[in-house]
Design a protein around this motif. Structure first.
Motif, PDB file in Angstrom:
ATOM      1  N   ALA A  84       0.927  -1.189   0.069  1.00 22.86           N
ATOM      2  CA  ALA A  84       0.134  -0.115   0.123  1.00 22.86           C
ATOM      3  C   ALA A  84       0.786   1.264  -0.012  1.00 22.86           C
ATOM      4  O   ALA A  84       2.085   1.225   0.404  1.00 22.86           O
ATOM      5  N   MET A  85       0.307   2.377  -0.497  1.00 26.41           N
ATOM      6  CA  MET A  85       0.976   3.706  -0.339  1.00 26.41           C
ATOM      7  C   MET A  85      -0.018   4.547   0.250  1.00 26.41           C
ATOM      8  O   MET A  85      -1.028   4.843   0.047  1.00 26.41           O
ATOM      9  N   ILE A  86       0.768   5.216   1.370  1.00 22.64           N
ATOM     10  CA  ILE A  86      -0.138   6.097   2.212  1.00 22.64           C
ATOM     11  C   ILE A  86       0.407   7.683   1.851  1.00 22.64           C
ATOM     12  O   ILE A  86       1.546   7.908   1.823  1.00 22.64           O
ATOM     13  N   GLU A  87      -0.764   8.474   1.523  1.00 19.67           N
ATOM     14  CA  GLU A  87      -0.135  10.015   1.642  1.00 19.67           C
ATOM     15  C   GLU A  87      -0.914  10.796   2.690  1.00 19.67           C
ATOM     16  O   GLU A  87      -2.101  10.135   3.147  1.00 19.67           O
ATOM     17  N   LEU A  88      -0.151  11.374   3.467  1.00 18.72           N
ATOM     18  CA  LEU A  88      -0.637  12.271   4.287  1.00 18.72           C
ATOM     19  C   LEU A  88      -0.576  13.961   3.782  1.00 18.72           C
ATOM     20  O   LEU A  88       0.473  14.376   3.300  1.00 18.72           O
ATOM     21  N   TRP A  89      -1.614  14.611   4.237  1.00 20.11           N
ATOM     22  CA  TRP A  89      -1.952  15.969   3.959  1.00 20.11           C
ATOM     23  C   TRP A  89      -2.401  16.797   5.280  1.00 20.11           C
ATOM     24  O   TRP A  89      -2.933  16.282   5.900  1.00 20.11           O
ATOM     25  N   GLN A  90      -1.522  17.803   5.601  1.00 25.17           N
ATOM     26  CA  GLN A  90      -1.578  18.683   6.541  1.00 25.17           C
ATOM     27  C   GLN A  90      -1.791  20.150   6.233  1.00 25.17           C
ATOM     28  O   GLN A  90      -0.757  20.423   5.668  1.00 25.17           O
ATOM     29  N   ILE A  91      -2.899  20.670   6.429  1.00 27.11           N
ATOM     30  CA  ILE A  91      -2.945  21.918   6.225  1.00 27.11           C
ATOM     31  C   ILE A  91      -3.436  22.754   7.293  1.00 27.11           C
ATOM     32  O   ILE A  91      -4.552  22.382   7.966  1.00 27.11           O
ATOM     33  N   ASP A  92      -2.908  23.892   7.949  1.00 28.71           N
ATOM     34  CA  ASP A  92      -3.291  24.497   9.258  1.00 28.71           C
ATOM     35  C   ASP A  92      -2.766  25.877   9.208  1.00 28.71           C
ATOM     36  O   ASP A  92      -2.163  26.065   7.847  1.00 28.71           O
ATOM     37  N   GLU A  93      -2.861  26.912   9.891  1.00 24.95           N
ATOM     38  CA  GLU A  93      -2.571  28.154   9.797  1.00 24.95           C
ATOM     39  C   GLU A  93      -1.159  28.208   9.475  1.00 24.95           C
ATOM     40  O   GLU A  93      -0.605  29.359   8.740  1.00 24.95           O
ATOM     41  N   ASN A  94      -0.357  27.548  10.087  1.00 23.55           N
ATOM     42  CA  ASN A  94       1.160  27.841  10.013  1.00 23.55           C
ATOM     43  C   ASN A  94       1.868  26.556   9.296  1.00 23.55           C
ATOM     44  O   ASN A  94       2.962  26.587   8.914  1.00 23.55           O
ATOM     45  N   ASN A  95       1.277  25.471   8.736  1.00 18.93           N
ATOM     46  CA  ASN A  95       1.780  24.472   8.230  1.00 18.93           C
ATOM     47  C   ASN A  95       1.013  23.972   6.774  1.00 18.93           C
ATOM     48  O   ASN A  95      -0.185  23.917   7.066  1.00 18.93           O
ATOM     49  N   GLN A  96       1.527  23.802   5.779  1.00 13.12           N
ATOM     50  CA  GLN A  96       0.964  22.983   4.617  1.00 13.12           C
ATOM     51  C   GLN A  96       2.037  21.906   4.307  1.00 13.12           C
ATOM     52  O   GLN A  96       3.151  22.253   3.887  1.00 13.12           O
ATOM     53  N   ARG A  97       1.690  20.730   4.769  1.00 14.42           N
ATOM     54  CA  ARG A  97       2.543  19.746   4.629  1.00 14.42           C
ATOM     55  C   ARG A  97       2.089  18.429   3.665  1.00 14.42           C
ATOM     56  O   ARG A  97       0.610  18.386   3.841  1.00 14.42           O
ATOM     57  N   PHE A  98       2.902  17.553   3.124  1.00  8.34           N
ATOM     58  CA  PHE A  98       2.399  16.536   2.585  1.00  8.34           C
ATOM     59  C   PHE A  98       3.630  15.428   2.396  1.00  8.34           C
ATOM     60  O   PHE A  98       4.847  15.792   2.320  1.00  8.34           O
ATOM     61  N   GLY A  99       3.301  14.161   2.305  1.00  9.79           N
ATOM     62  CA  GLY A  99       4.197  13.098   2.417  1.00  9.79           C
ATOM     63  C   GLY A  99       3.746  11.881   2.028  1.00  9.79           C
ATOM     64  O   GLY A  99       2.500  11.508   2.077  1.00  9.79           O
ATOM     65  N   ARG A 100       4.419  11.043   1.531  1.00 11.94           N
ATOM     66  CA  ARG A 100       4.191   9.596   0.832  1.00 11.94           C
ATOM     67  C   ARG A 100       4.992   8.458   1.844  1.00 11.94           C
ATOM     68  O   ARG A 100       6.202   8.778   2.178  1.00 11.94           O
ATOM     69  N   PHE A 101       4.537   7.393   2.007  1.00  6.48           N
ATOM     70  CA  PHE A 101       5.184   6.238   2.450  1.00  6.48           C
ATOM     71  C   PHE A 101       4.419   5.080   1.869  1.00  6.48           C
ATOM     72  O   PHE A 101       3.521   4.793   1.931  1.00  6.48           O
ATOM     73  N   GLY A 102       5.332   4.138   1.297  1.00  5.33           N
ATOM     74  CA  GLY A 102       4.827   3.027   1.030  1.00  5.33           C
ATOM     75  C   GLY A 102       5.165   1.936   2.057  1.00  5.33           C
ATOM     76  O   GLY A 102       6.451   1.846   2.496  1.00  5.33           O
ATOM     77  N   THR A 103       4.498   0.790   2.142  1.00  5.49           N
ATOM     78  CA  THR A 103       4.536  -0.181   3.165  1.00  5.49           C
ATOM     79  C   THR A 103       5.357  -1.012   2.762  1.00  5.49           C
ATOM     80  O   THR A 103       5.846  -2.083   3.571  1.00  5.49           O
ATOM     81  N   GLY A 104       6.083  -1.035   1.595  1.00  4.66           N
ATOM     82  CA  GLY A 104       6.600  -2.156   1.258  1.00  4.66           C
ATOM     83  C   GLY A 104       8.204  -2.366   1.404  1.00  4.66           C
ATOM     84  O   GLY A 104       8.902  -3.539   1.418  1.00  4.66           O
ATOM     85  N   THR A 105       8.713  -1.382   2.066  1.00  7.23           N
ATOM     86  CA  THR A 105      10.105  -1.551   2.480  1.00  7.23           C
ATOM     87  C   THR A 105      10.382  -1.798   4.307  1.00  7.23           C
ATOM     88  O   THR A 105      11.450  -2.040   4.429  1.00  7.23           O
ATOM     89  N   ASP A 106       9.265  -1.662   4.790  1.00 13.40           N
ATOM     90  CA  ASP A 106       9.363  -2.078   6.117  1.00 13.40           C
ATOM     91  C   ASP A 106       9.098  -3.309   6.443  1.00 13.40           C
ATOM     92  O   ASP A 106       8.141  -4.180   5.869  1.00 13.40           O
ATOM     93  N   PRO A 107       9.910  -4.031   7.267  1.00 13.58           N
ATOM     94  CA  PRO A 107       9.829  -5.458   7.545  1.00 13.58           C
ATOM     95  C   PRO A 107       8.349  -5.830   8.117  1.00 13.58           C
ATOM     96  O   PRO A 107       8.059  -7.155   7.940  1.00 13.58           O
ATOM     97  N   GLU A 108       7.967  -5.032   8.723  1.00 12.76           N
ATOM     98  CA  GLU A 108       6.330  -5.100   9.483  1.00 12.76           C
ATOM     99  C   GLU A 108       5.336  -4.697   8.515  1.00 12.76           C
ATOM    100  O   GLU A 108       4.074  -4.690   8.864  1.00 12.76           O
ATOM    101  N   SER A 109       5.722  -4.207   7.209  1.00 15.27           N
ATOM    102  CA  SER A 109       4.711  -3.762   6.107  1.00 15.27           C
ATOM    103  C   SER A 109       3.904  -2.256   6.937  1.00 15.27           C
ATOM    104  O   SER A 109       2.749  -2.205   6.852  1.00 15.27           O
ATOM    105  N   ARG A 110       4.972  -1.754   7.771  1.00 17.62           N
ATOM    106  CA  ARG A 110       4.100  -0.371   8.567  1.00 17.62           C
ATOM    107  C   ARG A 110       4.508   0.840   7.616  1.00 17.62           C
ATOM    108  O   ARG A 110       5.431   0.885   6.570  1.00 17.62           O
TER     109      ARG A 110
END
Length: 174
Positions: free
Chosen positions: A61-87
C-alpha cells in the motif's frame, strides 16, 4: 530502476514517489511532511499498518498524508513495502486546530485491488476536548469514531487502517 510492487493503479515507480524510502540518493521533488525528530523536538511519529479484511498487513500500500493549518502545509508519502512489518512511518509536526476543529491529518490510501483511492482522517487521542467539538468527527456514528483516532503511546501515535472487516476504518467520499 526499482519499482514498488505492481498495483491495479500502478505500477508506481519508487524513484518518483518516495525515493528516500527506497534508498535513492536524491530527495523527493514533492512533499515536506517529514521532519527530522532529532532536529525538531516537537515532532511526532505516526506508525501504523494497512490491514485487509482478515487483519493481515497489506505489504504494497502507499499512504499519503496531507496537513494544512494556519502555520503548516505539509504533504508526504510512504509505501509499506520497505518496512519488514509492512508499516507506514511518518515523522511530522502535529497539526494545529483551525476554526475550532480538532487537529487532523488527511489520509489517502492507494493499494492493489482499488481503482479509486480511499480517503480518511487521523485525529489524535490527546485532543479530547477538540475531538468532542469537531463537526466532521461527530458526524461519524459514535461506535465507529475510534477508527479515526490515533492512540498516543509515549511520543508515538499508533494508527492502523482497516480496509474491511469488523474494525473497518471510516472512509470519506471527496
Amino acid at each position: 530502476m526499482l519499482q514498488t510492487p505492481s498495483q491495479t493503479v500502478g505500477p508506481y515507480f519508487a524513484y518518483g514517489l518516495s525515493p528516500e524510502q527506497y534508498l535513492y540518493n536524491f530527495k523527493s521533488l514533492v512533499g515536506n511532511l517529514m521532519v527530522n525528530p532529532i532536529d525538531n523536538p516537537e515532532s511526532i511519529t505516526i506508525i501504523g499498518k494497512v490491514l485487509d479484511g482478515e487483519n493481515q498487513p497489506i505489504p504494497d500500500a502507499m499512504i499519503e498524508l496531507w496537513q494544512i493549518d494556519e502555520n503548516n502545509q505539509r504533504f508526504g508519502r510512504f509505501g509499506t513495502g520497505t518496512d519488514p512489518e509492512s508499516r507506514f512511518i511518518f515523522h511530522t509536526l502535529k497539526p494545529e486546530s483551525v476554526a475550532g476543529q480538532a487537529p487532523y491529518l488527511t489520509v489517502i490510501i492507494f493499494m492493489r485491488g482499488q481503482l479509486i483511492h480511499s480517503y480518511t482522517r487521523i485525529y489524535f487521542s490527546d485532543e479530547t476536548t477538540l475531538n468532542e467539538q469537531d463537526e466532521v468527527l461527530n458526524a461519524v456514528p459514535s461506535e465507529r469514531r475510534h477508527t479515526l483516532i490515533a492512540q498516543k503511546n509515549g511520543s508515538v501515535y499508533e494508527f492502523n487502517i482497516y480496509m474491511q472487516g469488523e474494525n473497518e476504518t471510516v472512509f470519506f467520499e471527496i
